[in-house]
Design a protein around this motif. Structure first.
Motif, PDB file in Angstrom:
ATOM      1  N   ALA A   1      30.746  13.528 -33.002  1.00  0.00           N
ATOM      2  CA  ALA A   1      30.230  14.273 -33.787  1.00  0.00           C
ATOM      3  C   ALA A   1      30.355  15.949 -32.466  1.00  0.00           C
ATOM      4  O   ALA A   1      31.315  17.016 -32.702  1.00  0.00           O
ATOM      5  N   LEU A   2      29.606  15.397 -32.079  1.00  0.00           N
ATOM      6  CA  LEU A   2      29.367  16.049 -31.036  1.00  0.00           C
ATOM      7  C   LEU A   2      30.377  16.473 -29.709  1.00  0.00           C
ATOM      8  O   LEU A   2      30.618  17.649 -29.278  1.00  0.00           O
ATOM      9  N   ALA A   3      31.410  15.459 -29.250  1.00  0.00           N
ATOM     10  CA  ALA A   3      32.187  16.501 -28.735  1.00  0.00           C
ATOM     11  C   ALA A   3      33.409  16.846 -29.674  1.00  0.00           C
ATOM     12  O   ALA A   3      34.511  17.526 -28.659  1.00  0.00           O
TER      13      ALA A   3
ATOM     14  N   VAL B   1      29.054  10.233 -24.402  1.00  0.00           N
ATOM     15  CA  VAL B   1      27.802  10.354 -24.986  1.00  0.00           C
ATOM     16  C   VAL B   1      27.266   8.966 -26.088  1.00  0.00           C
ATOM     17  O   VAL B   1      26.158   8.893 -26.410  1.00  0.00           O
ATOM     18  N   VAL B   2      28.086   8.139 -26.090  1.00  0.00           N
ATOM     19  CA  VAL B   2      27.458   6.896 -26.889  1.00  0.00           C
ATOM     20  C   VAL B   2      26.669   6.258 -25.839  1.00  0.00           C
ATOM     21  O   VAL B   2      25.995   5.756 -25.851  1.00  0.00           O
ATOM     22  N   SER B   3      27.349   6.081 -24.602  1.00  0.00           N
ATOM     23  CA  SER B   3      27.191   5.354 -23.609  1.00  0.00           C
ATOM     24  C   SER B   3      25.736   5.593 -23.356  1.00  0.00           C
ATOM     25  O   SER B   3      24.435   5.262 -23.281  1.00  0.00           O
ATOM     26  N   LEU B   4      25.051   7.022 -23.429  1.00  0.00           N
ATOM     27  CA  LEU B   4      24.190   7.848 -23.253  1.00  0.00           C
ATOM     28  C   LEU B   4      22.756   7.425 -24.423  1.00  0.00           C
ATOM     29  O   LEU B   4      21.980   6.873 -24.269  1.00  0.00           O
ATOM     30  N   PHE B   5      23.695   7.564 -25.201  1.00  0.00           N
ATOM     31  CA  PHE B   5      22.915   7.061 -26.708  1.00  0.00           C
ATOM     32  C   PHE B   5      22.160   5.567 -26.251  1.00  0.00           C
ATOM     33  O   PHE B   5      20.856   5.443 -27.302  1.00  0.00           O
ATOM     34  N   ALA B   6      22.955   4.981 -26.367  1.00  0.00           N
ATOM     35  CA  ALA B   6      23.341   3.840 -26.368  1.00  0.00           C
ATOM     36  C   ALA B   6      21.815   3.601 -24.906  1.00  0.00           C
ATOM     37  O   ALA B   6      21.070   2.514 -25.323  1.00  0.00           O
ATOM     38  N   VAL B   7      21.636   3.953 -24.334  1.00  0.00           N
ATOM     39  CA  VAL B   7      21.109   3.976 -22.988  1.00  0.00           C
ATOM     40  C   VAL B   7      19.215   4.141 -23.577  1.00  0.00           C
ATOM     41  O   VAL B   7      18.110   3.475 -23.793  1.00  0.00           O
TER      42      VAL B   7
END
Length: 113
Positions: free
Chosen positions: A41-43, A14-20
């Protein structure tokens, strides 16, 4: 131990997705908004849902929202004390910590009971 590994993997994805997403937005300062905290938080909520169910996750999510409001109060207080009052960093953060504590406990008591 498996929960931590899952949280790590889901959080990383999710961090990678948000970084993109953050990289695509303008101005680039928005990229910081999509950092690690939302993904962790989502995880956490996803794992809590699979382990404890929806009622538990609702309480966790509400607690996270109240905590974010208290953090916003802390952040505003620190900025005001540093810039307007020209306090030292240590003095401003300690005073704002008291504001955070009052906000967090007050919101919990007022909204949750």
């Amino acid at each position: 131990m498996v929960d931590y590994a899952l949280r790590f993997l889901i959080g990383g994805l999710v961090v990678s997705l948000f970084a993109v997403i953050g990289d695509l937005l303008r101005p680039k300062s928005f990229a910081g908004l999509f950092g690690a905290a939302p993904s962790v938080a989502l995880a956490t909520l996803g794992l809590a849902f699979s382990k404890h169910g929806g009622d538990y996750v609702a309480i966790e999510g509400r607690s996270m929202m109240l905590g974010s409001i208290a953090l916003a109060a802390y952040s505003v207080a620190v900025c005001q004390l540093l810039i307007r009052a020209e306090w030292s960093t240590l003095k401003a953060t300690l005073a704002a910590f008291a504001i955070w504590l009052v906000a967090a406990i007050g919101l919990k008591q007022f909204l949750i009971g």
